[in-house]
Design an enzyme around this catalytic site. Structure first.
Site, PDB file in Angstrom:
ATOM      1  N   ASN A   9      38.671  50.681  36.670  1.00 62.11           N
ATOM      2  CA  ASN A   9      38.540  50.621  38.127  1.00 62.11           C
ATOM      3  C   ASN A   9      39.855  51.115  38.722  1.00 62.11           C
ATOM      4  OD1 ASN A   9      38.252  49.943  40.817  1.00 62.11           O
ATOM      5  ND2 ASN A   9      38.453  47.726  40.496  1.00 62.11           N
ATOM      6  N   LYS A  11      40.576  51.669  41.776  1.00 59.98           N
ATOM      7  CA  LYS A  11      40.855  51.161  43.128  1.00 59.98           C
ATOM      8  C   LYS A  11      41.296  52.337  44.027  1.00 59.98           C
ATOM      9  CE  LYS A  11      42.137  46.907  40.901  1.00 59.98           C
ATOM     10  NZ  LYS A  11      42.622  45.570  41.050  1.00 59.98           N
ATOM     11  N   HIS A  95      33.273  43.226  43.907  1.00 61.56           N
ATOM     12  CA  HIS A  95      34.623  43.036  43.353  1.00 61.56           C
ATOM     13  C   HIS A  95      35.369  42.036  44.239  1.00 61.56           C
ATOM     14  CE1 HIS A  95      38.774  43.853  42.217  1.00 61.56           C
ATOM     15  NE2 HIS A  95      38.298  44.355  41.105  1.00 61.56           N
ATOM     16  N   GLU A  97      38.224  41.970  45.426  1.00 64.06           N
ATOM     17  CA  GLU A  97      38.973  42.555  46.553  1.00 64.06           C
ATOM     18  C   GLU A  97      38.030  42.881  47.707  1.00 64.06           C
ATOM     19  OE1 GLU A  97      40.960  45.599  44.270  1.00 64.06           O
ATOM     20  OE2 GLU A  97      42.093  44.032  43.252  1.00 64.06           O
ATOM     21  N   GLU A 167      35.494  38.143  36.410  1.00 63.75           N
ATOM     22  CA  GLU A 167      36.881  38.443  36.747  1.00 63.75           C
ATOM     23  C   GLU A 167      37.492  37.267  37.496  1.00 63.75           C
ATOM     24  OE1 GLU A 167      37.759  42.866  36.944  1.00 63.75           O
ATOM     25  OE2 GLU A 167      36.867  42.365  38.853  1.00 63.75           O
ATOM     26  N   GLY A 173      45.296  41.799  38.449  1.00 59.32           N
ATOM     27  CA  GLY A 173      46.534  42.441  38.887  1.00 59.32           C
ATOM     28  C   GLY A 173      47.748  41.527  38.858  1.00 59.32           C
ATOM     29  N   SER A 213      43.761  41.641  34.115  1.00 59.33           N
ATOM     30  CA  SER A 213      44.944  41.952  33.312  1.00 59.33           C
ATOM     31  C   SER A 213      44.625  42.208  31.837  1.00 59.33           C
ATOM     32  CB  SER A 213      46.000  40.848  33.475  1.00 59.33           C
ATOM     33  OG  SER A 213      46.385  40.759  34.839  1.00 59.33           O
TER      34      SER A 213
HETATM   35  C1  PEP Z   1      40.154  44.881  38.415  1.00 60.31           C
HETATM   36  O1  PEP Z   1      40.545  45.571  39.319  1.00 60.31           O
HETATM   37  O2  PEP Z   1      38.943  44.674  38.322  1.00 60.31           O
HETATM   38  C2  PEP Z   1      41.129  44.335  37.470  1.00 60.31           C
HETATM   39  C3  PEP Z   1      40.698  43.522  36.542  1.00 60.31           C
HETATM   40  O3  PEP Z   1      42.440  44.693  37.625  1.00 60.31           O
HETATM   41  P1  PEP Z   1      43.644  44.435  36.564  1.00 60.31           P
HETATM   42  O4  PEP Z   1      43.165  44.926  35.233  1.00 60.31           O
HETATM   43  O5  PEP Z   1      44.792  45.245  37.087  1.00 60.31           O
HETATM   44  O6  PEP Z   1      43.911  42.976  36.554  1.00 60.31           O
END
Ligand code: PEP
Length: 252
Positions: A9, A11, A95, A97, A167, A173, A213
């Site tokens: 992803n 973003k 997601h 975000e 998630e 992040g 992460s």
């Molecule tokens: C994500 O954006 O779905 C995500 C898991 O980001 P990261 O791997 O940077 O934590």
């Protein structure tokens, strides 16, 4: 046997030319990989150019969002049919975000899943609890609610087409990954809810990927868990070397 998936992803990162040059290198680096599905989710404006580069390869293109209406006066939005036409075969829906900054509710997410399915795009439904919710011991309640409301009204056939991404918001992040057992516990729970809502066969088939992460040094332990079928990766998908390591984790 569920085929694992590794989805990047991106973003709001990478221009069109940066996206195309990345996937060109990725394509060469993973051309021999057959045992894992690879998905890149660039920004809307890069999806078609990325598709042009990967269309005859083992890499699929996903979008990061969609709007549920087919067309009309919805300034700034993009429909499922437009994404399909641009080459997207997956779309991230809900997601954290999007939930956090754009007010997406389970009801909105439900409409978006419907639009994706009616246009032959695989929805990747993202669910996850915040740190506060985890500390209040309401993780399972939150996840159950997100699943039940987002999937309300869907048939068994619809439900079998989805990918679910767990998630934990506190791990996205932040560099804090859920411990493999902690993630496995929630993945097993998601599968149980799926089996209650549909049946065991569908629950056994649905791919549940983990995001938060995921990095080259933790991917193997996560992927060893019986209910973790892949990763949804933000940061580590932006660098070619780390994303290739994630895709080839079982061989490293
Ligand atoms: C994500 O954006 O779905 C995500 C898991 O980001 P990261 O791997 O940077 O934590």
């Amino acid at each position: 046997m569920r085929r694992p998936l590794m989805a990047g992803n991106w973003k709001m990162n990478k221009t069109i030319s940066e996206s195309v040059s990345f996937v060109r290198m990725l394509k060469a680096a993973v051309s021999g990989v057959k045992d894992i599905g690879i998905i890149i989710c660039p920004t809307f404006i890069s999806t078609n150019a990325v598709y042009g580069e990967v269309k005859d390869s083992n890499i699929s293109v996903g979008a990061q969002n969609l709007f549920w209406e087919e067309k009309g006066a919805f300034t700034g939005e993009v429909s499922a049919a437009m994404l399909r036409d641009a080459g997207c075969s997956y779309v991230l829906i809900g997601h954290s975000e999007r939930r956090q900054y754009f007010g997406e509710t389970n009801e909105i997410i439900n409409k978006k899943i419907k639009a994706a399915l009616s246009n032959g795009i695989v929805p990747v439904l993202c669910v996850g609890e915040s740190l506060k919710e985890r500390e209040e011991n309401s993780t399972f309640e939150i996840i159950e609610n997100q699943l039940k409301e987002s999937l309300s009204g869907f048939s068994q056939e619809d439900a079998s087409k989805l990918v679910v991404a767990y998630e934990p918001v506190w791990a996205i992040g932040t560099g804090k990954t859920a411990a493999p057992q902690q993630a496995q516990e929630v993945h097993a729970f998601i599968r149980r809810i799926y089996s209650e809502m549909y049946n065991n066969i569908i629950a056994d088939k649905v791919r549940i990927i983990y995001g938060g992460s995921v990095k080259p040094d933790n991917v193997s332990e996560l992927m060893k868990q019986s209910d973790i079928d892949g990763g949804l990766v933000g940061g580590a998908s932006l660098e070619l070397e780390s994303f290739v390591k994630l895709i080839t984790y079982s061989r490293s």
